[in-house]
Design a protein around this motif. Structure first.
Motif, short mmCIF file in Angstrom:
data_model
loop_
_atom_site.label_atom_id
_atom_site.label_comp_id
_atom_site.label_asym_id
_atom_site.label_seq_id
_atom_site.Cartn_x
_atom_site.Cartn_y
_atom_site.Cartn_z
N ALA A 238 0.83 -1.21 0.00
CA ALA A 238 0.00 0.00 0.00
C ALA A 238 0.86 1.26 0.00
O ALA A 238 0.59 2.20 -0.75
N THR B 118 -5.41 7.28 2.07
CA THR B 118 -4.77 6.00 2.39
C THR B 118 -3.50 6.21 3.20
O THR B 118 -3.27 5.54 4.21
N VAL B 119 -2.68 7.16 2.77
CA VAL B 119 -1.44 7.44 3.50
C VAL B 119 -1.75 7.94 4.91
O VAL B 119 -1.14 7.49 5.88
N TRP C 232 -7.34 9.10 -3.98
CA TRP C 232 -7.45 8.24 -2.81
C TRP C 232 -6.13 8.05 -2.07
O TRP C 232 -6.11 7.55 -0.94
N VAL C 233 -5.04 8.44 -2.67
CA VAL C 233 -3.72 8.23 -2.07
C VAL C 233 -3.58 8.99 -0.75
O VAL C 233 -3.09 8.44 0.24
N ARG C 234 -4.01 10.23 -0.73
CA ARG C 234 -3.86 11.06 0.47
C ARG C 234 -4.55 10.41 1.67
O ARG C 234 -3.97 10.27 2.74
N THR D 86 2.64 1.67 -3.40
CA THR D 86 1.65 2.08 -4.40
C THR D 86 1.32 3.56 -4.24
O THR D 86 1.26 4.31 -5.22
N CYS D 87 1.11 3.98 -3.00
CA CYS D 87 0.81 5.39 -2.74
C CYS D 87 1.98 6.29 -3.13
O CYS D 87 1.78 7.37 -3.68
N THR E 141 1.48 9.28 -5.85
CA THR E 141 1.43 10.65 -5.32
C THR E 141 1.78 11.70 -6.37
O THR E 141 1.08 12.70 -6.49
#
Length: 134
Positions: free
Chosen positions: A67, A85-86, A81-83, A70-71, A75
């Motif tokens: 994860a 998730t991180v 959705w990355v923000r 991938t993020c 980025t």
């Protein structure tokens, strides 16, 4: 003469945090490998008791690594959705480090806390939010 548009650059704070996210991803993967090595060694020596938890932690470590990496890759592309998730992964990291530290864990856990706090600060900052909002 045609005007050229200069692509916007990622905020410096976010770039530094991105390096930390990469580092966390790589360290999580290495931790998963080490946990599996311990599990395999113990299993080969007939000590199978309690290895289920270590296997579970190894799988969690690999999932977190996947994860995070991938993020980190997405980025720069500003994938929305990355923000979230991180931020979610870093909150889990903070809680995990605090539990480790206060249950008599290594004082070196503070390094993990500082790293997670730096990433959280950058991704939750107005600049970080604006980067993903565009």
């Amino acid at each position: 003469m045609a005007s050229q548009t200069v692509p916007e650059r990622m905020p410096g704070k976010l770039k530094v945090a991105l390096v930390a996210v990469w580092l966390q991803g790589v360290l999580n993967a290495a931790g998963g490998v080490l946990l599996l090595a311990v599990v395999n060694d113990e299993a080969q020596h007939g000590r199978d008791d309690g290895l289920g938890l270590l296997r579970f932690l190894a799988v969690l470590s690999f999932l977190a690594a996947a994860a995070l990496i991938t993020c980190a890759v997405l980025t720069p592309r500003r994938t929305g959705w990355v923000r979230g998730t991180v931020i979610g992964l870093e909150i889990v990291t903070v809680v995990s480090v605090l539990i480790t530290f206060f249950s008599g864990g290594a004082p070196s856990a503070i390094v993990g806390l500082a790293l997670a706090a730096a990433v959280l600060t950058a991704f939750m900052s107005p600049e970080g939010k604006a980067w993903f909002a565009r």
